[in-house]
Design a protein around this motif. Structure first.
Motif, PDB file in Angstrom:
ATOM      1  N   ASP A  51     -16.026   9.881  -9.044  1.00 54.03           N
ATOM      2  CA  ASP A  51     -16.133  11.092  -9.279  1.00 54.03           C
ATOM      3  C   ASP A  51     -15.902  12.191  -8.105  1.00 54.03           C
ATOM      4  N   VAL A  52     -15.546  11.650  -6.924  1.00 56.17           N
ATOM      5  CA  VAL A  52     -15.302  12.519  -5.785  1.00 56.17           C
ATOM      6  C   VAL A  52     -14.180  13.370  -6.015  1.00 56.17           C
ATOM      7  N   ARG A  53     -14.550  14.688  -5.698  1.00 54.83           N
ATOM      8  CA  ARG A  53     -13.284  15.886  -5.872  1.00 54.83           C
ATOM      9  C   ARG A  53     -12.337  15.695  -4.786  1.00 54.83           C
ATOM     10  N   LEU A  54     -11.015  15.840  -5.010  1.00 49.29           N
ATOM     11  CA  LEU A  54     -10.200  15.612  -3.982  1.00 49.29           C
ATOM     12  C   LEU A  54      -9.932  17.139  -3.445  1.00 49.29           C
ATOM     13  N   LEU A  55      -9.710  17.134  -2.194  1.00 48.83           N
ATOM     14  CA  LEU A  55      -9.102  18.496  -1.506  1.00 48.83           C
ATOM     15  C   LEU A  55      -7.753  18.673  -1.163  1.00 48.83           C
ATOM     16  N   ARG A  57     -10.089  -0.353  -3.163  1.00 51.99           N
ATOM     17  CA  ARG A  57      -8.784  -0.671  -2.983  1.00 51.99           C
ATOM     18  C   ARG A  57      -8.031   0.584  -3.356  1.00 51.99           C
ATOM     19  N   VAL A  58      -8.685   1.650  -3.592  1.00 52.87           N
ATOM     20  CA  VAL A  58      -8.323   3.107  -3.546  1.00 52.87           C
ATOM     21  C   VAL A  58      -9.258   3.726  -2.795  1.00 52.87           C
ATOM     22  N   LYS A  59      -8.581   4.115  -1.492  1.00 47.32           N
ATOM     23  CA  LYS A  59      -9.519   4.851  -0.368  1.00 47.32           C
ATOM     24  C   LYS A  59      -9.088   6.355  -0.461  1.00 47.32           C
ATOM     25  N   VAL A  60      -9.862   7.133   0.042  1.00 49.13           N
ATOM     26  CA  VAL A  60      -9.330   8.676   0.465  1.00 49.13           C
ATOM     27  C   VAL A  60      -9.857   8.867   1.828  1.00 49.13           C
ATOM     28  N   ASN A  61      -8.532   9.180   2.678  1.00 47.16           N
ATOM     29  CA  ASN A  61      -8.875   9.435   4.075  1.00 47.16           C
ATOM     30  C   ASN A  61      -9.189   8.173   4.780  1.00 47.16           C
ATOM     31  N   MET A 103       0.673  -1.252  -0.079  1.00 44.11           N
ATOM     32  CA  MET A 103      -0.073   0.053  -0.154  1.00 44.11           C
ATOM     33  C   MET A 103       0.825   1.317   0.023  1.00 44.11           C
ATOM     34  N   ARG A 104       0.579   2.334  -0.861  1.00 49.12           N
ATOM     35  CA  ARG A 104       1.165   3.594  -0.746  1.00 49.12           C
ATOM     36  C   ARG A 104       0.043   4.623  -0.492  1.00 49.12           C
ATOM     37  N   GLU A 105       0.561   5.732   0.049  1.00 47.71           N
ATOM     38  CA  GLU A 105      -0.288   6.991   0.141  1.00 47.71           C
ATOM     39  C   GLU A 105       0.405   8.011  -0.593  1.00 47.71           C
ATOM     40  N   LEU A 106      -0.609   8.832  -1.066  1.00 43.75           N
ATOM     41  CA  LEU A 106      -0.239  10.033  -1.760  1.00 43.75           C
ATOM     42  C   LEU A 106      -1.187  11.230  -1.261  1.00 43.75           C
ATOM     43  N   THR A 107      -0.301  12.351  -0.716  1.00 46.43           N
ATOM     44  CA  THR A 107      -1.051  13.373  -0.107  1.00 46.43           C
ATOM     45  C   THR A 107      -1.441  14.395  -1.240  1.00 46.43           C
ATOM     46  N   ARG A 111      -9.509  10.394 -12.277  1.00 49.45           N
ATOM     47  CA  ARG A 111      -8.522  11.152 -12.878  1.00 49.45           C
ATOM     48  C   ARG A 111      -7.230  11.481 -12.372  1.00 49.45           C
ATOM     49  N   PHE A 112      -7.197  11.674 -11.006  1.00 46.33           N
ATOM     50  CA  PHE A 112      -5.816  11.968 -10.298  1.00 46.33           C
ATOM     51  C   PHE A 112      -5.288  10.327 -10.350  1.00 46.33           C
ATOM     52  N   VAL A 113      -6.065   9.332 -10.332  1.00 44.52           N
ATOM     53  CA  VAL A 113      -5.189   7.953 -10.086  1.00 44.52           C
ATOM     54  C   VAL A 113      -4.532   7.761 -11.477  1.00 44.52           C
ATOM     55  N   ALA A 114      -5.349   8.120 -12.766  1.00 52.20           N
ATOM     56  CA  ALA A 114      -4.831   7.866 -13.934  1.00 52.20           C
ATOM     57  C   ALA A 114      -3.555   8.469 -14.138  1.00 52.20           C
ATOM     58  N   LYS A 115      -3.412   9.652 -13.563  1.00 55.38           N
ATOM     59  CA  LYS A 115      -2.218  10.579 -13.744  1.00 55.38           C
ATOM     60  C   LYS A 115      -1.105   9.927 -12.976  1.00 55.38           C
ATOM     61  N   ALA A 116      -1.350   9.546 -11.642  1.00 55.56           N
ATOM     62  CA  ALA A 116      -0.231   9.314 -10.782  1.00 55.56           C
ATOM     63  C   ALA A 116       0.055   7.935 -11.304  1.00 55.56           C
ATOM     64  N   LEU A 117      -0.787   7.029 -11.795  1.00 51.43           N
ATOM     65  CA  LEU A 117      -0.360   5.521 -12.025  1.00 51.43           C
ATOM     66  C   LEU A 117      -0.494   5.202 -13.482  1.00 51.43           C
TER      67      LEU A 117
END
Length: 318
Positions: free
Chosen positions: A50-54, A39-43, A1-5, A17-23
């Motif tokens: 389609d959740v918008r990241l802050l 397998r992809v979680k936010v906080n 598991m990896r974490e990206l802030t 879209r963030f996942v597509a750019k990051a990986l």
């Protein structure tokens, strides 16, 4: 598991879209699947695609490490896709693969990534036997298809010449394909031929059996012989003389002896009694009976290949 802030430059993006750019090496369909499977979680919590990241959000990625590499000329295709193949036979021209039940051969509406052809192409690419950048049009291909829930032997062609020869031999019925199946009840007679016309309903993904020519229907001929009977179940060998969609399943059901576990053409009460959810059908033997010239594949003439370990046979007819 990896974490990206999430920093300010990434804030406001949709999760997918963030996942597509990051990986960038993670196939889009697989990324969507991982988000659905959480397998992809936010906080620390599963989120919609389609959740918008802050800014300050932490994205946890329960994804294999190799997908975090950056694409290069060497790995931009399927270098990091880990092929899982049960290879019965392989030479410079073709492969014979033992497809497990549950695996689709080509992408469909339910699966885009984990397909037999993707495993084959990744395997050959990683062995450096196929380089798509060096080809004008050829792609390693499967010469025959097997339903998702049917197991058995699939032929994969490594080059265009082998593909043409095998396709011709299949079309001219110079390759024998034999199946093992378990029928409900005893076939009468115990050995014989099933002949009918099959009309395919694309919307229902089902075929209907007729005993007279119908518009759009195709003739279907199946040879069979009963190998053993125990109680209400029979182990039967079937040989396809034609290769129609659901031919064996529909033909035996029409004869009054559906396959055990068949959810589309079978007997639901019997299937539930035996706790079977997949049809007991396996393409277990392939024979290259070439009566005519096979060009570069003449060395296969007279050879036959079989799968000895068939789960439903071991279970009911050990």
């Amino acid at each position: 598991m990896r974490e990206l802030t999430i920093g300010k430059n990434d804030a406001g993006q949709r999760l997918d879209r963030f996942v597509a750019k990051a990986l960038p090496l993670l196939p889009p369909a697989l990324a969507q699947k991982y988000i659905r499977l959480k397998r992809v979680k936010v906080n620390g919590k599963g989120s919609k695609k389609d959740v918008r990241l802050l800014a300050g959000d932490v994205v946890q990625l329960y994804i294999n490490d190799e997908f975090f590499d950056q694409p290069t000329e060497a790995n931009a295709f399927l270098t990091l896709f880990k092929p899982q193949l049960d290879i019965l036979y392989e030479d410079e021209n073709l492969m014979l693969l033992n497809k497990r039940p549950g695996l689709v051969v080509h992408a469909d509406e339910t699966e885009k990534v984990n397909t037999l052809i993707n495993h084959v192409q990744a395997y050959l690419y990683q062995k450096k036997e196929w380089n798509p950048r060096g080809e004008n049009s050829f792609t390693p291909a499967l010469c025959n298809r097997i339903d998702r829930n049917t197991g058995g032997i699939v032929i994969a062609a490594k080059n265009a010449q082998a593909l043409r020869v095998i396709n011709d031999k299949i079309r001219n019925r110079e390759i024998r394909k034999l199946y093992l199946c378990i029928t409900v009840g005893r076939m009468q007679p115990s050995q014989g031929k099933l002949e009918c016309f099959l009309l395919k309903d694309e919307a229902k993904k089902q075929v209907f059996v007729y005993h007279r020519p119908v518009s759009g229907g195709r003739s279907a001929v199946t040879l069979y012989r009963t190998l053993e009977t125990r109680g209400e179940l029979s182990l039967v060998e079937a040989e396809l003389l034609t290769g129609r969609t659901h031919q064996i399943r529909a033909s035996f059901a029409d004869a009054g002896h559906p396959l055990l576990g068949d959810g589309k053409y079978g007997d639901g009460a019997v299937n539930r009694r035996y706790h079977e959810t997949r049809q007991a059908l396996y393409s277990y033997r392939l024979a290259f009976d070439f009566p005519t010239d096979a060009g570069p594949l003449n060395y296969l003439r007279g050879k036959a290949f079989s799968v000895s370990d068939v789960a439903f046979k071991n279970k009911y007819f050990p």
